[in-house]
Design a protein around this motif. Structure first.
Motif, PDB file in Angstrom:
ATOM      1  N   VAL A  64       0.836  -1.207   0.000  1.00  9.54           N
ATOM      2  CA  VAL A  64       0.000   0.000   0.000  1.00  9.54           C
ATOM      3  C   VAL A  64       0.868   1.253   0.000  1.00  9.54           C
ATOM      4  O   VAL A  64       0.649   2.187  -0.780  1.00  9.54           O
ATOM      5  N   ALA A  65       1.878   1.284   0.879  1.00  7.94           N
ATOM      6  CA  ALA A  65       2.749   2.460   0.971  1.00  7.94           C
ATOM      7  C   ALA A  65       3.509   2.693  -0.323  1.00  7.94           C
ATOM      8  O   ALA A  65       3.629   3.835  -0.804  1.00  7.94           O
ATOM      9  N   GLU A  66       4.050   1.626  -0.917  1.00 12.24           N
ATOM     10  CA  GLU A  66       4.843   1.771  -2.133  1.00 12.24           C
ATOM     11  C   GLU A  66       3.978   2.120  -3.347  1.00 12.24           C
ATOM     12  O   GLU A  66       4.396   2.873  -4.221  1.00 12.24           O
TER      13      GLU A  66
ATOM     14  N   GLY B  92       2.821   6.748  -7.063  1.00  3.29           N
ATOM     15  CA  GLY B  92       1.798   7.554  -7.722  1.00  3.29           C
ATOM     16  C   GLY B  92       0.682   6.757  -8.356  1.00  3.29           C
ATOM     17  O   GLY B  92      -0.116   7.311  -9.124  1.00  3.29           O
ATOM     18  N   LEU B  93       0.592   5.465  -8.046  1.00  5.21           N
ATOM     19  CA  LEU B  93      -0.493   4.657  -8.599  1.00  5.21           C
ATOM     20  C   LEU B  93      -1.824   5.000  -7.948  1.00  5.21           C
ATOM     21  O   LEU B  93      -2.884   4.779  -8.533  1.00  5.21           O
TER      22      LEU B  93
ATOM     23  N   ALA C  77      -4.269   5.663   1.909  1.00  2.47           N
ATOM     24  CA  ALA C  77      -5.665   5.295   2.171  1.00  2.47           C
ATOM     25  C   ALA C  77      -6.371   4.875   0.879  1.00  2.47           C
ATOM     26  O   ALA C  77      -7.116   3.889   0.852  1.00  2.47           O
ATOM     27  N   ALA C  78      -6.124   5.630  -0.205  1.00  3.72           N
ATOM     28  CA  ALA C  78      -6.729   5.280  -1.492  1.00  3.72           C
ATOM     29  C   ALA C  78      -6.162   3.965  -2.008  1.00  3.72           C
ATOM     30  O   ALA C  78      -6.883   3.158  -2.608  1.00  3.72           O
ATOM     31  N   ALA C  79      -4.867   3.737  -1.770  1.00  6.14           N
ATOM     32  CA  ALA C  79      -4.247   2.478  -2.196  1.00  6.14           C
ATOM     33  C   ALA C  79      -4.861   1.302  -1.451  1.00  6.14           C
ATOM     34  O   ALA C  79      -5.127   0.248  -2.038  1.00  6.14           O
ATOM     35  N   ALA C  80      -5.088   1.467  -0.143  1.00  2.42           N
ATOM     36  CA  ALA C  80      -5.704   0.393   0.642  1.00  2.42           C
ATOM     37  C   ALA C  80      -7.119   0.099   0.145  1.00  2.42           C
ATOM     38  O   ALA C  80      -7.526  -1.062   0.031  1.00  2.42           O
ATOM     39  N   ARG C  81      -7.876   1.160  -0.166  1.00  6.25           N
ATOM     40  CA  ARG C  81      -9.245   0.952  -0.673  1.00  6.25           C
ATOM     41  C   ARG C  81      -9.225   0.285  -2.041  1.00  6.25           C
ATOM     42  O   ARG C  81     -10.060  -0.563  -2.343  1.00  6.25           O
TER      43      ARG C  81
ATOM     44  N   ARG D 264      -9.889  -4.416   8.773  1.00 11.78           N
ATOM     45  CA  ARG D 264      -8.665  -5.018   8.209  1.00 11.78           C
ATOM     46  C   ARG D 264      -7.878  -3.978   7.418  1.00 11.78           C
ATOM     47  O   ARG D 264      -6.649  -3.910   7.504  1.00 11.78           O
ATOM     48  N   ARG D 265      -8.580  -3.162   6.631  1.00 10.84           N
ATOM     49  CA  ARG D 265      -7.894  -2.104   5.871  1.00 10.84           C
ATOM     50  C   ARG D 265      -7.231  -1.109   6.811  1.00 10.84           C
ATOM     51  O   ARG D 265      -6.156  -0.584   6.529  1.00 10.84           O
ATOM     52  N   SER D 266      -7.878  -0.836   7.958  1.00 12.68           N
ATOM     53  CA  SER D 266      -7.298   0.078   8.935  1.00 12.68           C
ATOM     54  C   SER D 266      -5.975  -0.468   9.461  1.00 12.68           C
ATOM     55  O   SER D 266      -4.986   0.271   9.608  1.00 12.68           O
ATOM     56  N   LYS D 267      -5.924  -1.764   9.727  1.00 12.35           N
ATOM     57  CA  LYS D 267      -4.681  -2.375  10.190  1.00 12.35           C
ATOM     58  C   LYS D 267      -3.608  -2.341   9.104  1.00 12.35           C
ATOM     59  O   LYS D 267      -2.426  -2.107   9.377  1.00 12.35           O
ATOM     60  N   ILE D 268      -4.030  -2.570   7.878  1.00 10.27           N
ATOM     61  CA  ILE D 268      -3.073  -2.517   6.759  1.00 10.27           C
ATOM     62  C   ILE D 268      -2.470  -1.117   6.651  1.00 10.27           C
ATOM     63  O   ILE D 268      -1.255  -0.952   6.434  1.00 10.27           O
TER      64      ILE D 268
END
Length: 327
Positions: free
Chosen positions: A182-184, A189-190, A195-199, A209-213
């Protein structure tokens, strides 16, 4: 005395030079088996049309990823995407290699056509690595190619999503590996932000689960450069560590220094270092202020209470003193 049998005169043989003999060498007209020219043309056209349809269906199946194709190992770029899995378990890889050696490749990997005979790996990194090892170890030609489904994901984000979905179904990833991806993905820039990457990448995961990620994504951003065995960090330790880093800004520097000064030899040693740092940071975490009333924040630990905020004044101090005196 037996009577002699009279022989009939031999019939005249056909003249080989006669045009009629050349046309009908057996003496009769041959049975007509050839179709009229119009029928032949129609049959040829129907055959070509059928072949064109079959060729189009094969091309469409290949382009849409519905047909398994064989691709040379050397033509597949394993590093096309940043992999979500940090390492492959040795025992699982040994079992996979044994299965491939005994039964061959049963499940194709997914690739994207990069052009020029090159393919970028989307999912199936373990199968690719196992086949590469087997080919290097045995030299057998049956391990020189890999069975693939050629996908056409919409952009890089779609390719990453395909990789995540494949691994989420086949083998569970650690929270750190998910957070790192998610961070990378956000850093490249993907996606607009983590937060948008996790969603986007974990759309089917529950919100908790997304919150933990996301929490582990922050852990990666803070300590990813110094951690050697991050995938082994348990969920509870990682969440507690992320909270401590948030409440104690100096903890990240102290942890980085400790890990650089004494590099852990294995995951267990690194975990012990993190747990020691967490215990030392516990008092600072307990003293974190929380808002108990409008304009009043309270931080407490054993033997100490601190009030802060715009509403903290002499009047509040006198009220507190009076309250304590009446207890």
């Amino acid at each position: 005395m037996a009577r002699r049998k009279r022989l009939s005169p031999m019939p005249d043989l056909p003249d080989a030079e006669d045009p009629m003999t050349q046309r009908y060498p057996q003496g009769v007209a041959p049975t007509a088996t050839r179709r009229p020219p119009v029928a032949e043309v129609a049959a040829d056209a129907a055959t070509r049309a059928a072949l064109d349809r079959l060729s189009g269906e094969i091309a469409a199946a290949r382009e849409s990823g519905r047909m398994v194709v064989s691709v040379p190992l050397a033509a597949v770029e394993a590093g096309h995407l940043m992999r979500d899995r940090l390492h492959h378990d040795a025992e699982e890889m040994a079992a996979l290699k044994a299965s491939l050696a005994a039964r061959g490749q049963q499940t194709p990997v997914e690739v994207v056509d990069l052009g020029g005979g090159r393919y970028g790996l989307i999912s199936g990194a373990r199968r690719l690595a196992a086949l590469s090892d087997l080919h290097a170890e045995t030299g057998e030609s049956r391990f020189a190619e890999i069975q693939c489904l050629i996908r056409s994901p919409e952009g890089a984000a779609g390719a990453y999503l395909a990789m995540v979905e494949e691994n989420e179904i086949r083998a569970d990833l650690s929270f750190y590996e998910r957070g790192r991806l998610v961070a990378e993905a956000a850093r490249m820039g993907l996606f607009e932000d983590p937060a948008a990457a996790a969603r986007g990448l974990f759309a089917n995961a529950p919100a908790a689960r997304r919150s933990k990620i996301l929490t582990f994504a922050g852990l990666h951003e803070t300590l990813g450069a110094v951690l050697r065995f991050p995938a082994a960090i348990p969920e509870r330790l990682g969440l507690a560590l992320a909270a401590a880093l948030k409440s104690d800004p100096g903890l990240a520097g102290r942890l980085a220094e400790a890990l650089r000064k004494s590099p852990p030899a294995d995951a267990a040693a690194e975990r012990r270092t993190l747990e020691r740092a967490l215990k030392k940071a516990a008092p600072a975490r307990a003293e974190t202020a929380r808002e108990v009333a409008p304009g009043i924040r309270l931080a407490a630990k054993k033997g100490r209470i601190v009030l802060s905020g715009g509403a903290v004044d002499d009047g509040l101090a006198e009220a507190i003193a009076g309250f304590l005196a009446r207890r």
